[in-house]
Enzyme design. Sequence first.
Site, PDB file in Angstrom:
ATOM      1  N   HIS A  98      30.792  13.755  87.641  1.00  0.00           N
ATOM      2  CA  HIS A  98      30.182  14.767  86.777  1.00  0.00           C
ATOM      3  C   HIS A  98      28.736  14.354  86.462  1.00  0.00           C
ATOM      4  CE1 HIS A  98      29.420  17.463  83.441  1.00  0.00           C
ATOM      5  NE2 HIS A  98      30.474  18.166  83.821  1.00  0.00           N
ATOM      6  N   GLU A 170      28.322  21.831  90.969  1.00  0.00           N
ATOM      7  CA  GLU A 170      27.847  22.012  89.600  1.00  0.00           C
ATOM      8  C   GLU A 170      26.348  21.736  89.526  1.00  0.00           C
ATOM      9  OE1 GLU A 170      31.046  21.945  86.443  1.00  0.00           O
ATOM     10  OE2 GLU A 170      30.210  19.947  86.555  1.00  0.00           O
TER      11      GLU A 170
HETATM   12  C1  PEP Z   1      30.791  21.258  82.911  1.00  0.00           C
HETATM   13  O1  PEP Z   1      30.560  20.463  82.032  1.00  0.00           O
HETATM   14  O2  PEP Z   1      31.442  20.906  83.914  1.00  0.00           O
HETATM   15  C2  PEP Z   1      30.322  22.624  82.768  1.00  0.00           C
HETATM   16  C3  PEP Z   1      30.370  23.416  83.801  1.00  0.00           C
HETATM   17  O3  PEP Z   1      29.841  22.979  81.527  1.00  0.00           O
HETATM   18  P1  PEP Z   1      29.413  24.452  81.047  1.00  0.00           P
HETATM   19  O4  PEP Z   1      30.469  25.404  81.497  1.00  0.00           O
HETATM   20  O5  PEP Z   1      29.319  24.357  79.558  1.00  0.00           O
HETATM   21  O6  PEP Z   1      28.095  24.770  81.695  1.00  0.00           O
END
Ligand code: PEP
Length: 254
Positions: A98, A170
């Site tokens: 992450h 992400e």
């Molecule tokens: C995350 O922390 O994996 C994430 C996607 O956060 P958010 O949905 O708040 O952007």
Amino acid sequence: MKKIIIGNWKLNLDHLQGIQLLQKINYSLKKNIEDEVEIVLAPSHTSLRSLQTVISTDSLKINLSSQDVSSYKEGPYTGEVSANQLKKLNIKYSIIGHSERRQHFHENDEIINQKLNRLIENEIIPIFCYGEDLKVRNEGTYLNHLENQLINGLKGLKKDKLIQIVFAYEPIWAIGTGEVASVSDIVEVFEMTKKFISQKNFLPENEIKFVYGGSVTAENSKTILNTSIIDGALVGGASLNSDSFIDIINSVDL
Ligand code: PEP
């Protein structure tokens, strides 16, 4: 492929609040939703045991993920939680790589690769996060950057183990910012991921489990979740509220 919605609670909620949220979510789920959507919650380590007890006692159709795992197997590593300890709690998934861990805890691809191996050894499914920051995106080098995260993070992985990984794209510029990647941004990264994997002769493309994370909300989830190549979402902020999390789950066309 069944969609998967993962709620990453981050550093929020104690175990009692976690149980409450789990029960609220469970209460509001449509009947037999688990046939179409897999629901996964990722609470803090301290809540895993209590939540797992509720899930198994009440036979809930919800799975758990840890938010992290140690890169070590066992030994003098104060504060760490091992893959084997998670396995003993029947934890199905673990988030690794992450961006918050890469950024605040200086985790690099090598450490993430070690964590991946610990999980595979213990048959816990890695939710492997990769993503670029705004600078890299604006420079236009993001596909190379992401491919390097894959090359280094997955180093040494055996072909037959790749099937077990959830790829979670992400983009850092979308996490917690309210800015969501467009479907074409996501598809571009999916194509790169698919190409990378097939070059390694790893898997037929339809076996890849590919999810998106970054400011997914009930307002934008319908478009994202109903795009065929996107197998689900990793949800941070919006997973802390049962109504918005349920609305995201319900936005999957059944
Ligand atoms: C995350 O922390 O994996 C994430 C996607 O956060 P958010 O949905 O708040 O952007």
